[in-house]
Design an enzyme around this catalytic site. Structure first.
Site, PDB file in Angstrom:
ATOM      1  N   PHE A 191       0.810  -1.225   0.000  1.00 62.47           N
ATOM      2  CA  PHE A 191       0.000   0.000   0.000  1.00 62.47           C
ATOM      3  C   PHE A 191       0.842   1.273   0.000  1.00 62.47           C
ATOM      4  O   PHE A 191       0.358   2.337  -0.369  1.00 62.47           O
ATOM      5  CB  PHE A 191      -0.936   0.018   1.233  1.00 62.47           C
ATOM      6  CG  PHE A 191      -0.252   0.478   2.496  1.00 62.47           C
ATOM      7  CD1 PHE A 191      -0.117   1.847   2.771  1.00 62.47           C
ATOM      8  CD2 PHE A 191       0.277  -0.419   3.406  1.00 62.47           C
ATOM      9  CE1 PHE A 191       0.528   2.280   3.929  1.00 62.47           C
ATOM     10  CE2 PHE A 191       0.923   0.013   4.557  1.00 62.47           C
ATOM     11  CZ  PHE A 191       1.050   1.360   4.810  1.00 62.47           C
ATOM     12  N   GLU A 242      -5.063  -3.900  -2.032  1.00 64.74           N
ATOM     13  CA  GLU A 242      -6.507  -3.657  -1.910  1.00 64.74           C
ATOM     14  C   GLU A 242      -6.803  -2.435  -1.049  1.00 64.74           C
ATOM     15  O   GLU A 242      -7.918  -1.928  -1.036  1.00 64.74           O
ATOM     16  CB  GLU A 242      -7.215  -4.905  -1.365  1.00 64.74           C
ATOM     17  CG  GLU A 242      -6.807  -5.361   0.034  1.00 64.74           C
ATOM     18  CD  GLU A 242      -5.563  -6.266   0.052  1.00 64.74           C
ATOM     19  OE1 GLU A 242      -4.637  -6.038  -0.738  1.00 64.74           O
ATOM     20  OE2 GLU A 242      -5.533  -7.197   0.880  1.00 64.74           O
ATOM     21  N   SER A 291       5.092  -7.215   3.324  1.00 65.06           N
ATOM     22  CA  SER A 291       5.740  -7.381   4.624  1.00 65.06           C
ATOM     23  C   SER A 291       6.559  -8.684   4.592  1.00 65.06           C
ATOM     24  O   SER A 291       6.323  -9.547   3.728  1.00 65.06           O
ATOM     25  CB  SER A 291       4.673  -7.441   5.711  1.00 65.06           C
ATOM     26  OG  SER A 291       3.709  -8.407   5.356  1.00 65.06           O
ATOM     27  N   CYS A 338       9.708   1.646   3.330  1.00 65.10           N
ATOM     28  CA  CYS A 338      10.597   0.535   3.663  1.00 65.10           C
ATOM     29  C   CYS A 338      12.023   1.017   3.858  1.00 65.10           C
ATOM     30  O   CYS A 338      12.862   0.279   4.350  1.00 65.10           O
ATOM     31  CB  CYS A 338      10.534  -0.541   2.592  1.00 65.10           C
ATOM     32  SG  CYS A 338      11.246  -0.005   1.055  1.00 65.10           S
ATOM     33  N   GLU A 343       9.444  -4.126  12.740  1.00 64.40           N
ATOM     34  CA  GLU A 343       9.055  -3.000  11.883  1.00 64.40           C
ATOM     35  C   GLU A 343       7.743  -2.444  12.424  1.00 64.40           C
ATOM     36  O   GLU A 343       6.728  -3.144  12.454  1.00 64.40           O
ATOM     37  CB  GLU A 343       8.869  -3.506  10.449  1.00 64.40           C
ATOM     38  CG  GLU A 343       8.471  -2.407   9.477  1.00 64.40           C
ATOM     39  CD  GLU A 343       8.306  -2.922   8.050  1.00 64.40           C
ATOM     40  OE1 GLU A 343       7.643  -3.960   7.860  1.00 64.40           O
ATOM     41  OE2 GLU A 343       8.841  -2.288   7.136  1.00 64.40           O
TER      42      GLU A 343
HETATM   43  P1  NAD Z   1       1.215  -6.621   3.202  1.00 61.45           P
HETATM   44  O1  NAD Z   1       2.179  -7.718   3.333  1.00 61.45           O
HETATM   45  O2  NAD Z   1       0.107  -6.528   4.184  1.00 61.45           O
HETATM   46  O3  NAD Z   1       0.489  -6.684   1.759  1.00 61.45           O
HETATM   47  C1  NAD Z   1       1.196  -6.504   0.570  1.00 61.45           C
HETATM   48  C2  NAD Z   1       0.517  -7.258  -0.566  1.00 61.45           C
HETATM   49  O4  NAD Z   1       0.463  -8.637  -0.251  1.00 61.45           O
HETATM   50  C3  NAD Z   1      -0.919  -6.815  -0.850  1.00 61.45           C
HETATM   51  O5  NAD Z   1      -1.097  -6.762  -2.241  1.00 61.45           O
HETATM   52  C4  NAD Z   1      -1.768  -7.907  -0.216  1.00 61.45           C
HETATM   53  O6  NAD Z   1      -2.977  -8.128  -0.912  1.00 61.45           O
HETATM   54  C5  NAD Z   1      -0.880  -9.139  -0.319  1.00 61.45           C
HETATM   55  N1  NAD Z   1      -1.057 -10.039   0.831  1.00 61.45           N
HETATM   56  C6  NAD Z   1      -1.298  -9.689   2.120  1.00 61.45           C
HETATM   57  N2  NAD Z   1      -1.366 -10.790   2.906  1.00 61.45           N
HETATM   58  C7  NAD Z   1      -1.154 -11.848   2.096  1.00 61.45           C
HETATM   59  C8  NAD Z   1      -1.089 -13.256   2.318  1.00 61.45           C
HETATM   60  N3  NAD Z   1      -1.264 -13.776   3.527  1.00 61.45           N
HETATM   61  N4  NAD Z   1      -0.867 -14.070   1.263  1.00 61.45           N
HETATM   62  C9  NAD Z   1      -0.676 -13.550   0.036  1.00 61.45           C
HETATM   63  N5  NAD Z   1      -0.728 -12.231  -0.234  1.00 61.45           N
HETATM   64  C10 NAD Z   1      -0.956 -11.376   0.781  1.00 61.45           C
HETATM   65  O7  NAD Z   1       2.058  -5.244   3.172  1.00 61.45           O
HETATM   66  P2  NAD Z   1       1.544  -3.749   3.174  1.00 61.45           P
HETATM   67  O8  NAD Z   1       1.102  -3.397   4.560  1.00 61.45           O
HETATM   68  O9  NAD Z   1       0.631  -3.492   2.033  1.00 61.45           O
HETATM   69  O10 NAD Z   1       2.906  -2.976   2.824  1.00 61.45           O
HETATM   70  C11 NAD Z   1       3.854  -2.613   3.772  1.00 61.45           C
HETATM   71  C12 NAD Z   1       5.006  -3.601   3.835  1.00 61.45           C
HETATM   72  O11 NAD Z   1       5.697  -3.648   2.594  1.00 61.45           O
HETATM   73  C13 NAD Z   1       6.042  -3.197   4.867  1.00 61.45           C
HETATM   74  O12 NAD Z   1       6.480  -4.332   5.554  1.00 61.45           O
HETATM   75  C14 NAD Z   1       7.152  -2.599   4.038  1.00 61.45           C
HETATM   76  O13 NAD Z   1       8.431  -2.604   4.618  1.00 61.45           O
HETATM   77  C15 NAD Z   1       7.096  -3.467   2.828  1.00 61.45           C
HETATM   78  N6  NAD Z   1       7.746  -2.809   1.698  1.00 61.45           N
HETATM   79  C16 NAD Z   1       8.929  -3.325   1.282  1.00 61.45           C
HETATM   80  C17 NAD Z   1       9.612  -2.706   0.248  1.00 61.45           C
HETATM   81  C18 NAD Z   1      10.917  -3.272  -0.228  1.00 61.45           C
HETATM   82  O14 NAD Z   1      11.418  -2.827  -1.249  1.00 61.45           O
HETATM   83  N7  NAD Z   1      11.499  -4.226   0.455  1.00 61.45           N
HETATM   84  C19 NAD Z   1       9.070  -1.578  -0.371  1.00 61.45           C
HETATM   85  C20 NAD Z   1       7.854  -1.094   0.078  1.00 61.45           C
HETATM   86  C21 NAD Z   1       7.190  -1.726   1.119  1.00 61.45           C
END
Ligand code: NAD
Length: 484
Positions: A151, A178, A228, A283, A384
């Protein structure tokens, strides 16, 4: 008033999802419900994959220069509409408008980089590997790829992958977060205006059901995801089990080391921007400030003074420097981390938990918080938090600071503030993190470089952006030839 349900974009058409599962899309700054997003079914995902697979047979035959011709048009439309897109990002996500504008700049930069694909995709030849025999490799596209986005950067992160995938001759499916589906909906309206052949680029909204369907579909050849850490590990293992190429960015916990010789006048605002920019939801955000030696007392005083000046409010309002967090759920999670910090004995020396933005009582606002007397083993120093919370840790010297960083499970970024070149060099070589900032609080590689997290911040080998992206989306086919 009824709110609109967002459609999917499959095979060049906007199509209504038949899923009975939908979510409200909320503006986190105002609490207003902007739309509803469908959580697409497995069947809808499979339809998108079929469209992309059918389109691949033609698209891979289009010349590289013609393919990037479409990206030139896309770049033009993104530039033309970038202010509107930035406003959508702020409404979708909550970040302040200047950050949203910066995000659009980074997204467009990746389209520009991918426009160079005809030269980045060139192979190599070695003549006469044996008498009269030449050996060479060419890069070929592989088929249908998909991306799963988080997101926190609704526009930029999909662009770490999407333009490279199609420029190299693959077809594509994007599943945005979403929580922020409106930005990519507008981007796909522009993609539709460009006139890519149907099926080349597809948008499927959804959650875990859609992610699993993408991974399990045998016509998908590769997956890029940014999520994440637990989700990254899950996608990485599951996608590998299904024989796919895979690159998964995960979460982070980044440290900012301040040496006794640092120029605090310049260092402090840089740290404040790193920790509180995007409300701590980056991130690359700095979270642990490691104060080395005698810098501690003065640094702490200045950080508190500076953080107090942050103006929290709605991202589209003028003079606001920090927006809301993404949702009530995220706010509660951050608050529970603050409780844990207090339970474990850290001192909350700046506490803006109860901040209210009176014009927007439904917004998910949290003010900047600072914990002092933090020990490395405390939960607030390891996990985090992804919110506006700074933790201050003391270290006696550079060696101890590096040790603290390297003991952590993540390896996304590490930053140092010093006027001593030797300390900076040593730090950059010895910390086990991918993106290093020397007097840079947010070491975000431009599109011409890969974005290189390590350890629990990245699973895979080839990263997003730059030449790595071209390598990820192509296969090197080696041809050995002899003409009698
Ligand atoms: P999230 O893990 O909740 O969701 C990210 C995506 O994964 C969404 O599209 C979601 O629909 C999908 N998803 C969620 N749970 C899932 C599951 N159990 N199985 C399969 N798919 C699933 O993350 P968020 O809150 O949207 O984003 C923030 C996270 O992203 C933070 O941890 C941040 O550090 C990380 N991030 C990492 C980078 C990087 O380059 N390493 C860059 C930006 C963000």
């Amino acid at each position: 008033m009824s709110v609109k349900k967002i459609k999917n974009y499959i095979n060049g058409q906007w199509v209504e999802s038949s899923s009975s599962r939908v979510l409200d899309v909320e503006n986190p700054g105002t609490g207003e419900i902007l739309a509803q997003v469908p959580l697409s079914t497995r069947q809808e995902v499979h339809k998108a994959v079929k469209a992309a697979k059918d389109a691949f047979s033609q698209w891979k035959e289009v010349t590289p220069t013609e393919r990037v011709g479409y990206l030139f048009k896309l770049k033009f439309l993104l530039e033309k509409n970038k202010e509107e897109l930035a406003r959508i990002i702020t409404q979708d996500h909550g970040k302040v408008i200047d950050d949203a504008r910066g995000e659009m700049k980074r997204a467009i930069e990746n389209v520009e980089m991918a426009i160079g694909t005809p030269s980045l995709m060139q192979g190599k030849i070695l003549q006469n590997v044996s008498k009269g025999i030449d050996e060479y490799f060419i890069r070929v596209p592989l088929g249908v790829f998909a991306a799963i986005a988080p997101f926190n950067f609704p526009a930029m992160i999909p662009f770490w992958f999407l333009p490279y995938a199609v420029a190299t001759g693959n077809t594509y499916i994007l599943k945005p977060s979403e929580q922020v589906p409106l930005t990519m909906k507008r981007v796909f309206e522009l993609i539709d205006e460009v006139g890519f052949p149907p099926g080349v680029l597809n948008l499927v909204n959804g959650d875990k059901v859609a992610v699993d369907a993408l991974i399990e579909n045998e016509d998908i050849v590769g997956i890029s995801s940014i999520t994440s850490t637990p989700v990254a590990e899950y996608i990485y293992h599951k996608a590998a089990e299904h024989n796919k190429r895979v690159q998964c960015g995960g979460g982070a916990k980044n440290s900012l080391v301040v040496m006794p010789d640092a120029d605090l006048e310049k260092t402090v605002p840089n740290i404040i921007d790193s920790v509180y920019g995007n409300t701590g939801q980056r991130c690359l955000a700095g979270a642990n400030v490691i104060a080395v030696g005698e810098v501690y007392a003065e640094l702490k005083k200045r950080l508190v003074e500076s953080a107090k000046k942050i103006k929290v409010g709605y991202g589209l309002d003028k003079s606001i420097t920090m927006g809301p967090v993404i949702s009530q759920k995220a706010k509660e999670k951050i608050l529970s981390y603050i409780d844990k910090g207090l339970e474990q004995g850290a001192k909350l020396i700046l506490d803006r938990r109860s901040i209210r933005v009176k014009e927007y009582p439904q917004g998910h606002y949290l003010g900047p918080c600072i914990f002092d007397e933090v020990k490395q083993e405390m939960v607030i120093a390891c996990d985090e938090i992804f919110g506006p919370v700074m933790t201050i840790i003391k270290a006696k010297d550079l060696d101890e600071a590096i040790e603290i960083i390297n003991r952590g499970p993540h390896g996304n970024a590490a930053m140092i503030y010093t006027t001593n070149g030797k300390s900076a060099r040593e730090f950059s070589l010895r910390v086990d993190c991918g993106n290093i900032g020397i007097q840079i609080g947010l070491p975000a590689p431009v599109a011409y470089f890969p974005f290189v997290g390590m350890k629990k911040s990245f699973f895979g080998d080839l990263h997003g952006q730059g030449q790595d992206a071209v390598d990820f989306f192509t296969h090197k086919k080696v041809i050995i030839s002899r003409w009698w």
